[in-house]
Design an enzyme around this catalytic site. Structure first.
Site, PDB file in Angstrom:
ATOM      1  N   TYR A   1       1.016  -1.013  -0.129  1.00  0.00           N
ATOM      2  CA  TYR A   1      -0.146  -0.092  -0.097  1.00  0.00           C
ATOM      3  C   TYR A   1       0.963   1.356  -0.053  1.00  0.00           C
ATOM      4  CZ  TYR A   1      -2.298   3.896   2.284  1.00  0.00           C
ATOM      5  OH  TYR A   1      -2.628   5.120   2.486  1.00  0.00           O
TER       6      TYR A   1
ATOM      7  N   SER B   1      -2.746  14.745   7.115  1.00  0.00           N
ATOM      8  CA  SER B   1      -3.704  14.252   5.964  1.00  0.00           C
ATOM      9  C   SER B   1      -5.047  14.274   6.366  1.00  0.00           C
ATOM     10  CB  SER B   1      -3.254  12.740   5.614  1.00  0.00           C
ATOM     11  OG  SER B   1      -4.621  12.454   4.612  1.00  0.00           O
TER      12      SER B   1
ATOM     13  N   THR C   1      -5.415  19.217  -1.880  1.00  0.00           N
ATOM     14  CA  THR C   1      -5.108  18.160  -2.929  1.00  0.00           C
ATOM     15  C   THR C   1      -5.941  18.290  -4.203  1.00  0.00           C
ATOM     16  OG1 THR C   1      -3.814  16.981  -1.339  1.00  0.00           O
ATOM     17  CG2 THR C   1      -4.303  15.900  -3.366  1.00  0.00           C
TER      18      THR C   1
ATOM     19  N   ARG D   1      -4.648   1.073  -8.104  1.00  0.00           N
ATOM     20  CA  ARG D   1      -3.225   0.406  -7.411  1.00  0.00           C
ATOM     21  C   ARG D   1      -3.678  -0.929  -7.487  1.00  0.00           C
ATOM     22  NH1 ARG D   1      -3.409   5.154  -3.291  1.00  0.00           N
ATOM     23  NH2 ARG D   1      -3.826   6.636  -4.708  1.00  0.00           N
TER      24      ARG D   1
ATOM     25  N   HIS E   1       1.649  12.690  -6.974  1.00  0.00           N
ATOM     26  CA  HIS E   1       1.022  11.824  -5.872  1.00  0.00           C
ATOM     27  C   HIS E   1       1.966  10.507  -5.609  1.00  0.00           C
ATOM     28  CE1 HIS E   1      -2.756  11.924  -3.433  1.00  0.00           C
ATOM     29  NE2 HIS E   1      -2.286  10.830  -3.015  1.00  0.00           N
TER      30      HIS E   1
ATOM     31  N   ASP F   1       7.294  17.342  -4.836  1.00  0.00           N
ATOM     32  CA  ASP F   1       7.342  15.723  -4.164  1.00  0.00           C
ATOM     33  C   ASP F   1       7.278  14.634  -5.346  1.00  0.00           C
ATOM     34  OD1 ASP F   1       4.922  14.965  -4.480  1.00  0.00           O
ATOM     35  OD2 ASP F   1       4.106  15.352  -2.589  1.00  0.00           O
TER      36      ASP F   1
ATOM     37  N   ARG G   1       6.894   8.606   0.888  1.00  0.00           N
ATOM     38  CA  ARG G   1       7.457   7.265   1.331  1.00  0.00           C
ATOM     39  C   ARG G   1       8.542   7.220   2.212  1.00  0.00           C
ATOM     40  NH1 ARG G   1       5.772   6.908  -3.755  1.00  0.00           N
ATOM     41  NH2 ARG G   1       3.929   5.469  -4.341  1.00  0.00           N
TER      42      ARG G   1
HETATM   43  C1  FNR Z   1       0.183   9.471  -0.051  1.00  0.00           C
HETATM   44  N1  FNR Z   1       0.152  10.894  -0.606  1.00  0.00           N
HETATM   45  C2  FNR Z   1      -1.105  11.502  -0.324  1.00  0.00           C
HETATM   46  N2  FNR Z   1      -1.375  12.842  -0.400  1.00  0.00           N
HETATM   47  C3  FNR Z   1      -2.513  13.476   0.070  1.00  0.00           C
HETATM   48  O1  FNR Z   1      -2.515  14.695  -0.486  1.00  0.00           O
HETATM   49  N3  FNR Z   1      -3.021  12.991   0.880  1.00  0.00           N
HETATM   50  C4  FNR Z   1      -3.178  11.882   1.431  1.00  0.00           C
HETATM   51  O2  FNR Z   1      -3.612  11.334   2.237  1.00  0.00           O
HETATM   52  C5  FNR Z   1      -1.988  11.015   1.036  1.00  0.00           C
HETATM   53  N4  FNR Z   1      -1.938   9.543   1.297  1.00  0.00           N
HETATM   54  C6  FNR Z   1      -0.867   8.721   0.892  1.00  0.00           C
HETATM   55  C7  FNR Z   1      -0.489   7.794   1.386  1.00  0.00           C
HETATM   56  C8  FNR Z   1       0.596   7.035   0.885  1.00  0.00           C
HETATM   57  C9  FNR Z   1       0.697   5.697   1.666  1.00  0.00           C
HETATM   58  C10 FNR Z   1       1.689   7.605   0.160  1.00  0.00           C
HETATM   59  C11 FNR Z   1       2.739   7.096  -0.140  1.00  0.00           C
HETATM   60  C12 FNR Z   1       1.222   8.724  -0.436  1.00  0.00           C
HETATM   61  C13 FNR Z   1       0.721  11.446  -1.412  1.00  0.00           C
HETATM   62  C14 FNR Z   1       2.107  12.095  -0.764  1.00  0.00           C
HETATM   63  O3  FNR Z   1       1.718  13.386   0.078  1.00  0.00           O
HETATM   64  C15 FNR Z   1       3.004  12.462  -1.782  1.00  0.00           C
HETATM   65  O4  FNR Z   1       2.534  13.305  -2.647  1.00  0.00           O
HETATM   66  C16 FNR Z   1       3.895  11.388  -2.365  1.00  0.00           C
HETATM   67  O5  FNR Z   1       4.229  10.378  -1.377  1.00  0.00           O
HETATM   68  C17 FNR Z   1       5.231  11.703  -2.719  1.00  0.00           C
HETATM   69  O6  FNR Z   1       6.009  10.825  -3.473  1.00  0.00           O
HETATM   70  P1  FNR Z   1       6.976   9.942  -2.559  1.00  0.00           P
HETATM   71  O7  FNR Z   1       7.958  10.813  -1.681  1.00  0.00           O
HETATM   72  O8  FNR Z   1       6.254   9.137  -1.832  1.00  0.00           O
HETATM   73  O9  FNR Z   1       7.812   9.518  -3.839  1.00  0.00           O
END
Ligand code: FNR
Length: 375
Positions: free
Chosen positions: A26, A108, A155, A164, A273, A302, A326
């Protein structure tokens, strides 16, 4: 198993060992063929740094500020939902880790703790808004305001959920049902299962308010079923409602960025994202130069940031700061608050080393001359 993690990949492996596969995937996975997930990395890897020599780099500085608030490095912890699946009290752990490192943490909408609970943890906290419904959004904005948040992040790249496929294969879908394979997966990770059993399954606590106690809203958020009709007029209405800083996250098109700026927004977060939404989208780092030409606002970025060098590259190309999603989750999934803090420190030491090696003692001096554009 990496006993003494040296880099982010080591934390990723530790998280993979501790977490059931459905939780790890996930976090780790992307949409469909994961083309964009891979592109995020490939785009950073393709950028070459052009070092200057004979610069006095005996003293180095990466502290900076965003909207007048100081931070120890040009990094923020991105908003992520369901953090409680990774560690009990995952959101509070991330908030504390970010506060210890003196960087902002973006809470979030889909957090496992309430806006108010995270606010108690302290630090430089921002709130990220998903529009599950307009009424719900209004109530969350009101609560964020009352709880003292000064920065709101809207967002905009989730009108519907990305596909996914890892989640679908692992049974991590709504409604969640325990099957023999998910049971085996969980039982194969007894440390994690025991912690979850002791602390209780994480909830989408922001949705459990009086206005939104209905289970449909929670499952809509879990399934990322947003109000797909939210558009420009709604953004302007949100701008009028929210009296503090407003940023829009999930922008990849420079024309949109210009239009968002014209709505009176304070900053843009370029993001795909983390490759979890539109597969086939560009990497944010690729569109950054066009964005800096299109708008004068602070631009954050990001998606795919895994090394201090990536942060340096993004700043050299015009970003004010970057977010990591991540990366801190691998730390959290491996070792809770301490793991997330260690990951932030890892970035700090990598940024510092890169600064010395490229001859840039202060991150404020990073510009495109540090990027090699020759073929
Ligand atoms: C996210 N992301 C995300 N973005 C957001 O605006 N609200 C959210 O609730 C979430 N939830 C979420 C869960 C998980 C498990 C991940 C990995 C990502 C996106 C997050 O804010 C961000 O844009 C990305 O994770 C950036 O990419 P990297 O750093 O994971 O490569």
């Amino acid at each position: 198993m990496p006993k003494h993690p040296l880099n982010l990949e080591d934390y990723r492996q530790l998280a993979r060992l501790r977490l059931p596969r459905l939780v790890f995937d996930y976090v780790d996975g992307g949409a469909e063929d994961e083309l964009t997930l891979r592109r995020n990395r490939a785009a950073f890897e393709a950028i070459r740094l052009r070092p200057r020599c004979l610069v006095d780099v005996s003293r180095r500085r990466q502290a900076t500020s965003l909207f007048g608030v100081a931070m120890d490095m040009p990094l923020l912890v991105a908003p992520t939902g369901l953090n409680g699946m990774l560690w009990p009290g995952g959101d509070l752990a991330l908030a504390r880790a970010a506060a210890r490192a003196n960087v902002p943490f973006v809470v979030s909408t889909a957090a496992s703790a309430t806006i108010e609970e995270v606010a108690e943890a302290g630090g430089n906290l921002w709130f990220q808004l998903y529009i599950v419904s307009r009424a719900m959004a209004d109530s969350l904005v009101e609560r964020a305001l009352r709880a003292g948040y000064k920065t709101l992040v809207l967002t905009v790249d989730v009108p519907v959920s990305g596909k996914r496929e890892r989640d679908a294969r692992n049974g991590f879908v709504q409604p969640f049902r325990i099957t023999p394979s998910t049971a085996l997966d969980v039982l194969g990770h007894p440390r994690w299962a025991w912690q979850i059993a002791r602390h209780g399954a994480p909830q989408l606590k922001n949705m459990a308010s009086a206005e939104a106690s209905d289970i449909d809203t929670q499952s809509a958020l879990l399934a990322r079923q947003m109000d797909a009709s939210f558009s420009w007029d709604d953004l302007r209405r949100l701008r009028d409602r929210w009296p503090h800083r407003l940023l829009v996250k999930g922008v990849l098109n420079a024309e949109d960025a210009a239009r968002i700026a014209a709505c009176g927004v304070d900053g843009i977060i370029i993001s795909n994202h983390g490759g979890r939404q539109l597969d086939g989208a560009s990497a944010p780092i690729e569109v950054l130069p066009a964005m800096t030409r299109a708008v004068q606002l602070p631009i954050l970025l990001d998606s795919g940031v895994r090394r201090g060098a990536d942060v340096v590259k993004a700043l050299a190309l015009g970003a004010s700061a970057v977010l990591i999603g991540r990366a801190t989750l691998y730390g959290l999934g491996a070792r809770g608050e301490d793991g997330a803090y260690e990951v932030l420190q890892l970035f700090k030491s990598e940024i510092d080393r890169v600064q010395a090696l490229i001859g840039c003692p202060d991150v404020a001096g990073l510009d495109a001359t540090f990027i090699d554009t020759s073929q």
